[in-house]
Design a protein around this motif. Sequence first.
Motif, PDB file in Angstrom:
ATOM      1  N   GLN A   1      -0.143   1.483  10.024  1.00 37.94           N
ATOM      2  CA  GLN A   1       0.963   0.845   9.313  1.00 37.94           C
ATOM      3  C   GLN A   1       0.703  -0.646   9.248  1.00 37.94           C
TER       4      GLN A   1
ATOM      5  N   SER B   1       4.343  -2.817   4.483  1.00 31.91           N
ATOM      6  CA  SER B   1       5.145  -1.733   3.955  1.00 31.91           C
ATOM      7  C   SER B   1       4.303  -0.578   3.419  1.00 31.91           C
TER       8      SER B   1
ATOM      9  N   TYR C   1       2.380  -3.704  -2.109  1.00 32.82           N
ATOM     10  CA  TYR C   1       3.598  -3.269  -2.784  1.00 32.82           C
ATOM     11  C   TYR C   1       3.764  -4.126  -4.040  1.00 32.82           C
TER      12      TYR C   1
ATOM     13  N   GLN D   1      10.574   3.244  -3.333  1.00 35.18           N
ATOM     14  CA  GLN D   1       9.719   3.832  -2.304  1.00 35.18           C
ATOM     15  C   GLN D   1       8.955   5.011  -2.897  1.00 35.18           C
TER      16      GLN D   1
ATOM     17  N   ASN E   1       5.395   8.057  -2.047  1.00 39.60           N
ATOM     18  CA  ASN E   1       4.171   8.507  -1.391  1.00 39.60           C
ATOM     19  C   ASN E   1       3.147   8.817  -2.478  1.00 39.60           C
TER      20      ASN E   1
ATOM     21  N   SER F   1       3.481   9.565  -6.740  1.00 45.50           N
ATOM     22  CA  SER F   1       4.758   9.084  -6.212  1.00 45.50           C
ATOM     23  C   SER F   1       5.860   9.238  -7.260  1.00 45.50           C
TER      24      SER F   1
ATOM     25  N   TYR G   1       1.775   5.476   1.865  1.00 49.83           N
ATOM     26  CA  TYR G   1       3.232   5.507   1.868  1.00 49.83           C
ATOM     27  C   TYR G   1       3.764   4.099   1.640  1.00 49.83           C
TER      28      TYR G   1
ATOM     29  N   ARG H   1       7.081   2.006   1.783  1.00 48.42           N
ATOM     30  CA  ARG H   1       8.436   2.040   2.316  1.00 48.42           C
ATOM     31  C   ARG H   1       9.012   0.632   2.334  1.00 48.42           C
ATOM     32  N   HIS H   2      10.262   0.523   1.930  1.00 45.75           N
ATOM     33  CA  HIS H   2      10.959  -0.754   1.961  1.00 45.75           C
ATOM     34  C   HIS H   2      11.761  -0.823   3.255  1.00 45.75           C
TER      35      HIS H   2
ATOM     36  N   SER I   1      14.929   5.683   4.923  1.00 41.00           N
ATOM     37  CA  SER I   1      13.792   6.523   4.569  1.00 41.00           C
ATOM     38  C   SER I   1      14.276   7.741   3.793  1.00 41.00           C
TER      39      SER I   1
ATOM     40  N   ASP J   1      11.737  12.247   6.011  1.00 43.84           N
ATOM     41  CA  ASP J   1      10.654  11.306   6.295  1.00 43.84           C
ATOM     42  C   ASP J   1      10.709  10.907   7.758  1.00 43.84           C
TER      43      ASP J   1
END
Length: 149
Positions: free
Chosen positions: A3, A6, A49, A59, A61, A85, A122, A124-125, A130, A134
């Motif tokens: 990770q 984001s 992002y 958001q 995937n 996505s 992935y 993600r914000h 989520s 998730d």
Amino acid sequence: MFQIGSAVMTLVVMMACQRQADGKLAFTSDTTRPDVLPVMLNKDLPFHYPPALYAEKAQGNVTLRLYIDTDGIIVDDSTHIVESSKVPALDSAAIKGTHELRFVPAKRHGVPIPVSILFPVYFRHPDVPSPPGDTLFRKVPPPGASLSQ
């Protein structure tokens, strides 16, 4: 799973592949699966992002199929979207980031071999819950907080 910011990445090796005489990649038999999986060398993930989507708190995937050669480099124009996505700009950002990925190549009996991998990315914000189901991001309680709340 990695990770950074984001974007998150996991790595799943699918099957070994081989370059044919015409330059195309072809899957090989199960007997050529690697003994040693490829290892990503990037310290930071190269996935960014898109600013407009970040502002919109979008958001998604993206699952990509990548071909890593015997030098640990993604084969040009080999990247394909396996699962979109459904947000074209996130899909594009995932593909664009793969150009900077570098790996220690997979090996079989100590010899580098090319492989095909599935590579989920992935987006993600941090200010949006989520998506349902998730489990990628779980809030970590601050030090000293009770876990039984």
